[in-house]
Design a protein around this motif. Structure first.
Motif, PDB file in Angstrom:
ATOM      1  N   LEU A  48       0.834  -1.195   0.000  1.00 29.10           N
ATOM      2  CA  LEU A  48       0.000   0.000   0.000  1.00 29.10           C
ATOM      3  C   LEU A  48       0.871   1.249   0.000  1.00 29.10           C
ATOM      4  CD1 LEU A  48      -2.552  -1.159   2.723  1.00 29.10           C
ATOM      5  CD2 LEU A  48      -2.935  -1.090   0.248  1.00 29.10           C
ATOM      6  N   GLY A  49       0.319   2.353  -0.516  1.00 35.42           N
ATOM      7  CA  GLY A  49       1.070   3.592  -0.549  1.00 35.42           C
ATOM      8  C   GLY A  49       0.165   4.803  -0.605  1.00 35.42           C
ATOM      9  N   THR A  50       0.772   5.973  -0.469  1.00 36.77           N
ATOM     10  CA  THR A  50       0.052   7.240  -0.519  1.00 36.77           C
ATOM     11  C   THR A  50      -0.720   7.345  -1.823  1.00 36.77           C
ATOM     12  OG1 THR A  50       1.694   8.306   0.858  1.00 36.77           O
ATOM     13  CG2 THR A  50       0.358   9.740  -0.513  1.00 36.77           C
ATOM     14  N   GLY A  51      -1.991   7.689  -1.719  1.00 38.97           N
ATOM     15  CA  GLY A  51      -2.834   7.827  -2.897  1.00 38.97           C
ATOM     16  C   GLY A  51      -3.781   6.666  -3.105  1.00 38.97           C
ATOM     17  N   ASP A  52      -3.550   5.536  -2.434  1.00 36.10           N
ATOM     18  CA  ASP A  52      -4.482   4.410  -2.542  1.00 36.10           C
ATOM     19  C   ASP A  52      -5.758   4.746  -1.777  1.00 36.10           C
ATOM     20  OD1 ASP A  52      -2.798   2.774  -4.047  1.00 36.10           O
ATOM     21  OD2 ASP A  52      -1.988   1.748  -2.301  1.00 36.10           O
ATOM     22  N   ILE A  70      -5.252   6.857   1.928  1.00 37.61           N
ATOM     23  CA  ILE A  70      -3.949   6.897   2.599  1.00 37.61           C
ATOM     24  C   ILE A  70      -3.369   8.277   2.314  1.00 37.61           C
ATOM     25  CG2 ILE A  70      -1.654   5.888   2.760  1.00 37.61           C
ATOM     26  CD1 ILE A  70      -2.843   3.235   1.812  1.00 37.61           C
ATOM     27  N   ASP A  71      -3.119   9.050   3.361  1.00 39.30           N
ATOM     28  CA  ASP A  71      -2.677  10.432   3.175  1.00 39.30           C
ATOM     29  C   ASP A  71      -1.188  10.520   2.818  1.00 39.30           C
ATOM     30  OD1 ASP A  71      -1.194  10.245   5.542  1.00 39.30           O
ATOM     31  OD2 ASP A  71      -2.633  11.370   6.734  1.00 39.30           O
ATOM     32  N   SER A  72      -0.693  11.749   2.667  1.00 41.71           N
ATOM     33  CA  SER A  72       0.692  11.966   2.223  1.00 41.71           C
ATOM     34  C   SER A  72       1.722  11.463   3.227  1.00 41.71           C
ATOM     35  CB  SER A  72       0.928  13.449   1.931  1.00 41.71           C
ATOM     36  OG  SER A  72       0.690  14.209   3.101  1.00 41.71           O
ATOM     37  N   ALA A  73       1.314  11.277   4.472  1.00 47.36           N
ATOM     38  CA  ALA A  73       2.219  10.732   5.486  1.00 47.36           C
ATOM     39  C   ALA A  73       2.140   9.204   5.556  1.00 47.36           C
ATOM     40  CB  ALA A  73       1.899  11.340   6.850  1.00 47.36           C
ATOM     41  N   GLY A  74       1.281   8.607   4.716  1.00 49.59           N
ATOM     42  CA  GLY A  74       1.128   7.154   4.722  1.00 49.59           C
ATOM     43  C   GLY A  74       0.194   6.644   5.799  1.00 49.59           C
ATOM     44  N   ALA A  86      -0.232   2.914   7.121  1.00 45.47           N
ATOM     45  CA  ALA A  86      -0.647   1.970   6.083  1.00 45.47           C
ATOM     46  C   ALA A  86       0.363   1.858   4.946  1.00 45.47           C
ATOM     47  CB  ALA A  86      -2.006   2.381   5.524  1.00 45.47           C
ATOM     48  N   ALA A  87       1.098   2.926   4.658  1.00 40.69           N
ATOM     49  CA  ALA A  87       2.045   2.906   3.538  1.00 40.69           C
ATOM     50  C   ALA A  87       3.208   1.969   3.851  1.00 40.69           C
ATOM     51  CB  ALA A  87       2.563   4.306   3.255  1.00 40.69           C
ATOM     52  N   GLY A  88       3.589   1.173   2.862  1.00 40.68           N
ATOM     53  CA  GLY A  88       4.725   0.281   3.013  1.00 40.68           C
ATOM     54  C   GLY A  88       4.394  -1.100   3.532  1.00 40.68           C
ATOM     55  N   ILE A  89       3.106  -1.372   3.776  1.00 38.51           N
ATOM     56  CA  ILE A  89       2.707  -2.702   4.245  1.00 38.51           C
ATOM     57  C   ILE A  89       1.636  -3.257   3.302  1.00 38.51           C
ATOM     58  CG2 ILE A  89       3.288  -2.190   6.645  1.00 38.51           C
ATOM     59  CD1 ILE A  89       0.292  -1.852   7.209  1.00 38.51           C
ATOM     60  N   ASN A 113     -11.658  -6.421   7.232  1.00 37.53           N
ATOM     61  CA  ASN A 113     -11.271  -6.678   5.849  1.00 37.53           C
ATOM     62  C   ASN A 113     -10.834  -5.359   5.203  1.00 37.53           C
ATOM     63  OD1 ASN A 113     -11.108  -8.381   3.411  1.00 37.53           O
ATOM     64  ND2 ASN A 113     -12.723  -7.025   2.676  1.00 37.53           N
ATOM     65  N   VAL A 114      -9.702  -5.392   4.483  1.00 38.96           N
ATOM     66  CA  VAL A 114      -9.198  -4.218   3.769  1.00 38.96           C
ATOM     67  C   VAL A 114      -9.178  -4.545   2.286  1.00 38.96           C
ATOM     68  CG1 VAL A 114      -7.217  -2.707   3.395  1.00 38.96           C
ATOM     69  CG2 VAL A 114      -7.796  -3.442   5.708  1.00 38.96           C
ATOM     70  N   GLU A 115      -9.768  -3.656   1.487  1.00 45.42           N
ATOM     71  CA  GLU A 115      -9.829  -3.829   0.042  1.00 45.42           C
ATOM     72  C   GLU A 115      -9.374  -2.526  -0.616  1.00 45.42           C
ATOM     73  OE1 GLU A 115     -13.400  -4.442  -3.268  1.00 45.42           O
ATOM     74  OE2 GLU A 115     -13.858  -4.414  -1.136  1.00 45.42           O
ATOM     75  N   VAL A 116      -8.550  -2.618  -1.660  1.00 46.92           N
ATOM     76  CA  VAL A 116      -8.130  -1.428  -2.401  1.00 46.92           C
ATOM     77  C   VAL A 116      -9.195  -1.133  -3.443  1.00 46.92           C
ATOM     78  CG1 VAL A 116      -6.373  -0.367  -3.850  1.00 46.92           C
ATOM     79  CG2 VAL A 116      -5.685  -1.960  -2.055  1.00 46.92           C
ATOM     80  N   LEU A 117      -9.793   0.070  -3.350  1.00 42.82           N
ATOM     81  CA  LEU A 117     -10.799   0.482  -4.328  1.00 42.82           C
ATOM     82  C   LEU A 117     -10.151   1.120  -5.546  1.00 42.82           C
ATOM     83  CD1 LEU A 117     -13.538   2.079  -2.050  1.00 42.82           C
ATOM     84  CD2 LEU A 117     -13.545  -0.160  -3.128  1.00 42.82           C
ATOM     85  N   ILE A 118      -9.225   2.052  -5.307  1.00 36.64           N
ATOM     86  CA  ILE A 118      -8.535   2.755  -6.389  1.00 36.64           C
ATOM     87  C   ILE A 118      -7.052   2.781  -6.060  1.00 36.64           C
ATOM     88  CG2 ILE A 118      -8.297   4.923  -7.658  1.00 36.64           C
ATOM     89  CD1 ILE A 118     -11.221   5.524  -6.921  1.00 36.64           C
ATOM     90  N   TYR A 119      -6.255   2.297  -7.004  1.00 33.88           N
ATOM     91  CA  TYR A 119      -4.805   2.300  -6.817  1.00 33.88           C
ATOM     92  C   TYR A 119      -4.234   3.682  -7.127  1.00 33.88           C
ATOM     93  CZ  TYR A 119      -5.202  -2.745  -6.613  1.00 33.88           C
ATOM     94  OH  TYR A 119      -5.540  -4.016  -6.247  1.00 33.88           O
TER      95      TYR A 119
END
Length: 195
Positions: A48-52, A70-74, A86-89, A113-119
Motif C-alpha cells: 500500500l502507498g500514498t494515494g491508494d 492513505i494520506d501523504s504521510a502514509g 498503512a504505507a509500506g505494508i 477486511n481491507v480492500e483497495v478500491l482505487i490504486y
C-alpha cells in the motif's frame, strides 16, 4: 469484385485502429471499484502507498467501516482507533494492525477486511504526446501506458523505456513490450531515440 476488396481493405484498417481509439477514449475513466484486482502478485504482495483509496470493513460495525484514503504521510485515519500507518505494508498487514487495535480494549474478536478500491496513479514523462499523471488500470503494461499518454512523439524511442518503481531511487531500463508491466506509483520515462 473490386468493391469487395475495397471493403475488406477498409475493414482491416478499421479493425486495427479501433483498439487504439478505445484506449484513448477511456484514458480519463478510473477503473470501477468493484473490479479492483491487485496488480502482479496478489493481495499478499501488493504494498500500500500514498494515494491508494481503501474500503475497510469491520464486520457488524457499520460505524467503523467505510472508504478511506492513505494520506501523504502514509496514514489512514480511522474512527475509534485513530491513525494507523498503512504505507509500506500489505493489505493483510493493515488488517492485522486494525484488528489488534480494536481488540486492545474496544471489541472482542473483531473481524476486519481491507480492500483497495482505487490504486495510486502512475506517471509518464519524456517523449510522449501528453506526459503527466494517469490513473492506474488493472493489468496495465507499458504499451497501454504510452497509448493513454497519447502515443510517442516523433523522437520517441520505441524499443526501450525507463521505469522507477514506487519506493525505489533509481530507474531501470526495460524492453518496450506488452509483457513489461506498470505498477501503481511507477514513474515511466520514454527516452529520445538516437537516430
Amino acid at each position: 469484385m473490386k468493391s469487395w476488396h475495397d471493403f475488406l481493405a477498409r475493414f482491416t484498417r478499421l479493425a486495427m485502429v479501433i483498439p487504439l481509439l478505445l484506449v484513448t477514449a477511456c484514458a480519463g475513466t478510473p477503473p470501477p471499484a468493484s473490479n479492483a484486482v491487485p496488480p502482479e502478485g496478489g493481495v499478499d504482495s501488493y504494498t500500500l502507498g500514498t494515494g491508494d483509496k481503501l474500503r475497510i470493513t469491520v464486520f457488524n460495525e457499520p460505524n467503523l467501516s467505510g472508504e478511506f484514503d492513505i494520506d501523504s504521510a502514509g496514514i489512514v485515519a480511522l474512527p475509534l482507533v485513530g491513525n494507523v500507518k498503512a504505507a509500506g505494508i500489505t493489505q493483510r498487514d493493515l488488517e492485522q494492525q486494525i484488528t489488534a487495535k480494536l481488540a486492545g480494549g474496544y471489541m472482542r474478536d473483531p473481524r476486519v477486511n481491507v480492500e483497495v478500491l482505487i490504486y495510486r496513479p502512475f506517471y509518464i514523462l519524456g517523449e510522449v504526446t501528453r506526459p503527466g499523471e494517469y490513473p492506474y488500470r488493472n493489468g496495465m503494461n507499458v504499451m497501454g501506458a504510452i497509448a493513454v499518454a497519447g502515443g510517442f512523439t516523433y523522437r520517441g524511442n520505441d524499443k526501450t523505456i525507463y521505469i522507477r518503481r514506487a519506493g525505489q531511487t533509481d530507474e531501470r531500463s526495460y524492453p518496450l513490450t506488452t509483457t513489461t508491466v506498470v505498477l501503481p506509483g511507477d514513474i515511466l520515462r520514454v527516452p529520445e531515440r538516437m537516430f
